[in-house]
Design a protein around this motif. Structure first.
Motif, short mmCIF file in Angstrom:
data_model
loop_
_atom_site.label_atom_id
_atom_site.label_comp_id
_atom_site.label_asym_id
_atom_site.label_seq_id
_atom_site.Cartn_x
_atom_site.Cartn_y
_atom_site.Cartn_z
N PRO A 178 75.10 35.44 94.66
CA PRO A 178 74.75 35.20 96.06
C PRO A 178 74.38 36.48 96.81
CG PRO A 178 76.71 33.95 95.46
CD PRO A 178 76.43 34.87 94.31
N TRP A 179 74.78 37.63 96.27
CA TRP A 179 74.64 38.88 97.02
C TRP A 179 73.62 39.83 96.42
CZ3 TRP A 179 77.12 36.79 100.65
CH2 TRP A 179 78.22 35.97 100.38
N GLN A 180 73.49 39.85 95.13
CA GLN A 180 72.65 40.86 94.48
C GLN A 180 71.55 40.24 93.63
OE1 GLN A 180 75.99 43.36 92.68
NE2 GLN A 180 74.59 44.95 93.41
N ARG A 181 70.50 41.04 93.41
CA ARG A 181 69.43 40.68 92.50
C ARG A 181 68.88 41.96 91.89
NH1 ARG A 181 63.78 40.04 92.03
NH2 ARG A 181 63.17 38.11 90.97
N TYR A 182 69.06 42.11 90.58
CA TYR A 182 68.51 43.26 89.87
C TYR A 182 68.41 42.91 88.40
CZ TYR A 182 73.39 44.30 88.54
OH TYR A 182 74.66 44.23 88.05
N PRO A 183 67.67 43.67 87.59
CA PRO A 183 67.49 43.29 86.19
C PRO A 183 68.81 43.26 85.43
CG PRO A 183 65.89 44.95 86.85
CD PRO A 183 66.87 44.85 87.97
N ARG A 184 69.02 42.19 84.68
CA ARG A 184 70.19 42.11 83.82
C ARG A 184 70.00 43.01 82.60
NH1 ARG A 184 74.14 38.51 83.71
NH2 ARG A 184 72.98 37.09 85.05
N SER A 185 68.78 43.08 82.12
CA SER A 185 68.43 43.98 81.03
C SER A 185 67.01 44.46 81.24
CB SER A 185 68.57 43.30 79.67
OG SER A 185 67.64 42.25 79.54
N LEU A 186 66.70 45.61 80.68
CA LEU A 186 65.36 46.17 80.81
C LEU A 186 64.99 46.82 79.47
CD1 LEU A 186 63.12 46.58 82.96
CD2 LEU A 186 64.09 48.85 83.38
N PRO A 187 64.57 45.99 78.50
CA PRO A 187 64.23 46.53 77.18
C PRO A 187 62.90 47.28 77.22
CG PRO A 187 63.81 44.17 77.25
CD PRO A 187 64.42 44.53 78.57
N VAL A 188 62.93 48.54 76.83
CA VAL A 188 61.73 49.37 76.88
C VAL A 188 61.62 50.22 75.62
CG1 VAL A 188 61.79 49.52 79.40
CG2 VAL A 188 62.90 51.29 78.03
N ARG A 189 60.42 50.71 75.39
CA ARG A 189 60.20 51.79 74.42
C ARG A 189 59.53 52.92 75.17
NH1 ARG A 189 54.80 51.51 72.95
NH2 ARG A 189 53.80 49.49 73.34
N PHE A 190 59.58 54.10 74.60
CA PHE A 190 59.07 55.26 75.33
C PHE A 190 58.82 56.42 74.37
CE2 PHE A 190 63.70 54.92 75.67
CZ PHE A 190 64.10 56.07 75.00
N ALA A 191 58.03 57.35 74.84
CA ALA A 191 57.83 58.62 74.14
C ALA A 191 58.65 59.68 74.87
CB ALA A 191 56.35 58.99 74.13
N VAL A 192 59.29 60.54 74.07
CA VAL A 192 60.14 61.58 74.65
C VAL A 192 59.29 62.79 75.01
CG1 VAL A 192 62.11 63.09 74.24
CG2 VAL A 192 62.09 60.77 73.29
N ARG A 193 59.49 63.29 76.21
CA ARG A 193 58.79 64.50 76.65
C ARG A 193 59.53 65.73 76.10
NH1 ARG A 193 55.42 63.84 81.14
NH2 ARG A 193 55.91 65.91 81.91
N PRO A 194 58.82 66.81 75.85
CA PRO A 194 59.47 68.02 75.34
C PRO A 194 60.55 68.49 76.29
CG PRO A 194 57.09 68.20 75.17
CD PRO A 194 57.36 66.98 75.98
N ALA A 195 61.66 68.94 75.75
CA ALA A 195 62.78 69.40 76.57
C ALA A 195 62.43 70.72 77.27
CB ALA A 195 64.01 69.58 75.71
#
Length: 410
Positions: free
Chosen positions: A393-410
């Motif tokens: 009743p109070w909140q709405r946000y993603p329960r899960s957010l499955p993603v893939r990504f490329a890592v940027r150089p540290a």
């Protein structure tokens, strides 16, 4: 979700008691909708700026949709109380009776308890918050960088919120995890709620005892030893409020910001290019997709009128900040006037406004900032429509957010 039942034109009559108003929309139907803003528009078209809703099945309330109406409810403590005992449905066993401490009090008691929370949060140094968030963010991110994929809610947003709040409040990871679980049971109203409340009380009581005997540099110590707390139970409840409200809002805000970055390429590019600062981006998300869409109800102390509706003494009024933030009455013909606007109500106003807003801003900035530094772009591994939402009743946000990504150089 289907449109609210009934005519689309504005209703001009209404029952004397909200209990008798037909076609009340459940708050979870709004937060669970793919387009809550469209539902708010439908409610405005039919009812105006104050609409009848159900908090839980058969438990009615008024939902304030307009900026003016929400502000009035939040600021007018003489007319609208936070004490659930003022509610006509308080005897019904709803989970809303669980609001205690400063969050569920008014008047001198509220000011007394709120002062302790304000002292605790005001004493947090931004560098301390930033350090705790940075450590928590890298701890949560390290295991997923090698994989190149993750659930950015469970493995990142929730993990960062828990680790950061555990550090700042002064809880061990196990106690913090269990406190999140117990708060979830209490909100669910399940048969285990009574035993969960007892376990929660014992857990927080042990924290108070530990900090009184061994003070440390954390919120728990400030709250456990604050002179405004008349008992260990009051101190324990303030610690629970500081952790629970912070964890819920922070998880929602980080998760929603990452969701926006993954699904709205122009938004992501504005941040990446520097045209939109991280703080401004998070503020934009907080306005249009607030971490708490509907604030805890206020209860009318006497018959009154709000937005053209008769509110009876004892009625619950829910401040719909998500609707108020985009109230058409606020819109300007000048698009530049709206840029960077921070007039929104996502953190509340008045005596019950969020005491942790400053801390939350720092946590969000570093949690999102580290993602921008280490990850090139979040790419959903499911269709955008397949992203499931937490819809209470109070909140709405993603329960899960499955993603893939490329890592940027540290």
């Amino acid at each position: 979700m289907s449109a609210p039942a009934g005519p689309t034109e504005r209703s001009t009559t209404f029952a004397e008691r909200i209990d008798d108003v037909p076609d009340r929309v459940a708050l979870t139907e709004i937060t669970g909708s793919r387009d809550p803003e469209a539902v708010y528009a439908q409610l405005r078209a039919r009812w105006g700026q104050v609409a009848p809703v159900d908090i839980e099945p058969g438990v009615p309330a008024w939902l304030a949709l307009g900026y003016t109406e929400v502000t009035s409810v939040l600021r007018n403590q003489a007319q609208f109380s936070r004490e659930a005992a003022r509610w006509r449905h308080a005897a019904g066993g709803t989970h809303l009776q669980g609001h205690r401490g400063a969050a569920g009090a008014d008047g001198a008691r509220q000011r007394h308890l709120r002062a302790a929370l304000d002292d605790a949060f005001d004493g947090l140094d931004d560098e301390r918050v930033a350090r705790a968030t940075s450590i928590a963010s890298m701890t949560a991110l390290a295991p997923v960088l090698a994989r190149g994929e993750a659930d950015m809610v469970r493995e990142y947003a929730a993990a960062v919120s828990l680790l950061t709040l555990a550090d700042l409040v002064g809880l061990g990871a196990a106690d913090a995890t269990r406190l999140v679980e117990l708060d979830g049971i209490l909100r669910s109203g399940s048969p285990e709620a009574a035993s969960a409340a007892a376990e929660r009380e014992a857990l927080l009581g042990a924290v108070v005892a530990a900090r009184r005997s061994d003070p440390r540099d954390d919120l728990a110590t400030v709250l456990a030893t604050h002179p405004n707390h008349a008992s260990a139970a009051e101190a324990a409840e303030s610690i629970g409020v500081a952790f629970g409200m912070g964890y819920d809002a922070q998880t929602a805000l980080i998760a929603t910001t990452l969701h926006q970055m993954a699904t709205d390429r122009p938004f992501h590019e504005r941040i990446r290019s520097g045209r939109l600062e991280i703080d401004e981006a998070i503020e934009e998300v907080a306005r249009f997709r607030p971490p708490v869409a509907h604030l805890a109800p206020r209860y009318a102390l006497a018959d009154c009128e709000l937005g053209g509706r008769r509110i009876a003494a004892g009625d619950a009024v829910v401040p719909g900040v998500a609707a108020a933030n985009t109230d058409p009455a606020l819109r300007s013909d000048d698009p530049w006037e709206d840029l960077g606007a921070r007039f929104h109500l996502s953190w509340g106003v008045g005596v019950h406004a969020s005491p942790g807003r400053r801390m939350g801003a720092v946590v969000s900035r570093y949690a999102v900032g580290i993602i921008l530094v280490r990850i090139d772009r979040l790419l959903l591994t499911v269709a955008p429509d397949a992203v499931e939402m937490v819809a209470t009743p109070w909140q709405r946000y993603p329960r899960s957010l499955p993603v893939r990504f490329a890592v940027r150089p540290a």
